[in-house]
Design a protein around this motif. Structure first.
Motif, PDB file in Angstrom:
ATOM      1  N   ASP A  22      30.305  22.288   0.520  1.00  0.00           N
ATOM      2  CA  ASP A  22      30.005  23.327   1.439  1.00  0.00           C
ATOM      3  C   ASP A  22      28.576  22.907   2.146  1.00  0.00           C
ATOM      4  N   VAL A  23      28.009  22.215   1.521  1.00  0.00           N
ATOM      5  CA  VAL A  23      26.598  22.035   1.984  1.00  0.00           C
ATOM      6  C   VAL A  23      26.703  20.773   3.235  1.00  0.00           C
ATOM      7  N   ARG A  24      25.973  21.110   4.352  1.00  0.00           N
ATOM      8  CA  ARG A  24      26.139  20.375   5.552  1.00  0.00           C
ATOM      9  C   ARG A  24      24.738  20.104   5.906  1.00  0.00           C
ATOM     10  N   TYR A  45      16.076  24.094   7.414  1.00  0.00           N
ATOM     11  CA  TYR A  45      17.381  24.974   7.554  1.00  0.00           C
ATOM     12  C   TYR A  45      17.274  26.354   8.172  1.00  0.00           C
ATOM     13  N   HIS A  81      21.384  29.660   5.944  1.00  0.00           N
ATOM     14  CA  HIS A  81      22.110  28.677   5.071  1.00  0.00           C
ATOM     15  C   HIS A  81      21.064  28.339   3.936  1.00  0.00           C
ATOM     16  N   GLN A 129      22.972  26.848   0.859  1.00  0.00           N
ATOM     17  CA  GLN A 129      23.198  25.613   0.865  1.00  0.00           C
ATOM     18  C   GLN A 129      21.664  24.878   0.376  1.00  0.00           C
ATOM     19  N   ARG A 165      22.160  28.716  13.492  1.00  0.00           N
ATOM     20  CA  ARG A 165      22.715  29.840  12.560  1.00  0.00           C
ATOM     21  C   ARG A 165      24.058  29.804  12.424  1.00  0.00           C
ATOM     22  N   THR A 200      28.913  26.228  10.974  1.00  0.00           N
ATOM     23  CA  THR A 200      28.921  24.954  10.591  1.00  0.00           C
ATOM     24  C   THR A 200      27.520  24.276  11.171  1.00  0.00           C
ATOM     25  N   ARG A 221      24.064  22.603  10.593  1.00  0.00           N
ATOM     26  CA  ARG A 221      23.504  21.640   9.662  1.00  0.00           C
ATOM     27  C   ARG A 221      22.228  21.717   9.183  1.00  0.00           C
ATOM     28  N   MET A 222      21.690  21.530   7.978  1.00  0.00           N
ATOM     29  CA  MET A 222      20.242  21.240   7.614  1.00  0.00           C
ATOM     30  C   MET A 222      19.846  19.920   8.113  1.00  0.00           C
TER      31      MET A 222
END
Length: 206
Positions: free
Chosen positions: A92-94, A140, A144, A147, A169, A172, A174-175
């Motif tokens: 689940d980490v984007r 991030y 998130h 993540q 926020r 989906t 991404r960091m």
């Protein structure tokens, strides 16, 4: 006839005074020319003094200078990072990985390790960063943070790398992980590069 012969012998020579005057004029001309030649040599010598050596120029040429290290502009901290909070699953980490280290291939090596060894299948390679930066950063959004904790635990990111200033926020969102010059490889501690001394020119060293 005898009288005429005596008259011719008594007539003074006409070329004598003119020859004397010409010789005197020639001597004066030579003297004047020699004077100006000597004077011109003196002026040219005075007009071209030896260039003085600037004080301290030799020492500056031989003094090693430290190589400059680019400094990253610090990102503002938006919240305190609680490492003991909830952790997201690696799947689940984007995160998008950028290479700002100045070393070719760093982002690709990190991405390969994340995907193949730690199953961060939603990690992606963002390519080179806009500029080289000294310190690694992870940006991030606060939503998130779970993540971010998972990624921090996997890579051993220092707290100084964390910046909860992301604007996306959404679920989906991404960091962004930007590798800096303090990144030296997977599993190695993050540390600032040591400045190297460059040898000055003109010292005669080999």
């Amino acid at each position: 006839m005898g009288t005429r012969g005596r008259g011719r012998r008594r007539a003074p020579a006409r070329g004598g005074p003119w020859l004397g005057a010409a010789a005197a004029f020639l001597l004066v001309a030579v003297a004047v020319f020699a004077y100006f030649v000597v004077r011109g040599d003196r002026h040219s010598s005075a007009a071209e003094p030896a260039s003085p050596t600037p004080v301290g120029s030799a020492s500056r040429a031989c003094t090693p200078t430290a190589a400059t290290t680019p400094r990253a502009t610090p990102l503002p901290r938006a919240d305190a990072f609680a490492a003991g909070g909830k952790h997201a699953a690696p799947i689940d980490v984007r995160v998008t990985v950028l290479n700002g280290s100045g070393t070719f291939g760093q982002a690709e090596s990190v991405l390969s390790w994340l995907q193949n060894d730690r199953h961060f299948l939603r990690a992606s390679n963002g390519g080179p960063a806009a500029h080289t930066q000294a310190a690694t950063s992870l940006v991030y959004a606060p939503v998130h943070v779970d993540q971010a904790r998972t990624l921090v635990a996997a890579l051993g990111l220092p707290e100084s790398a964390l910046h909860a200033t992301g604007k996306d926020r959404s679920a989906t969102g991404r960091m962004v992980l930007t590798l800096g010059q303090d990144f030296h490889g997977i599993g190695k501690p993050f540390a600032a590069p040591v400045p190297t001394a460059s040898v000055g020119t003109g010292c005669g060293g080999s």
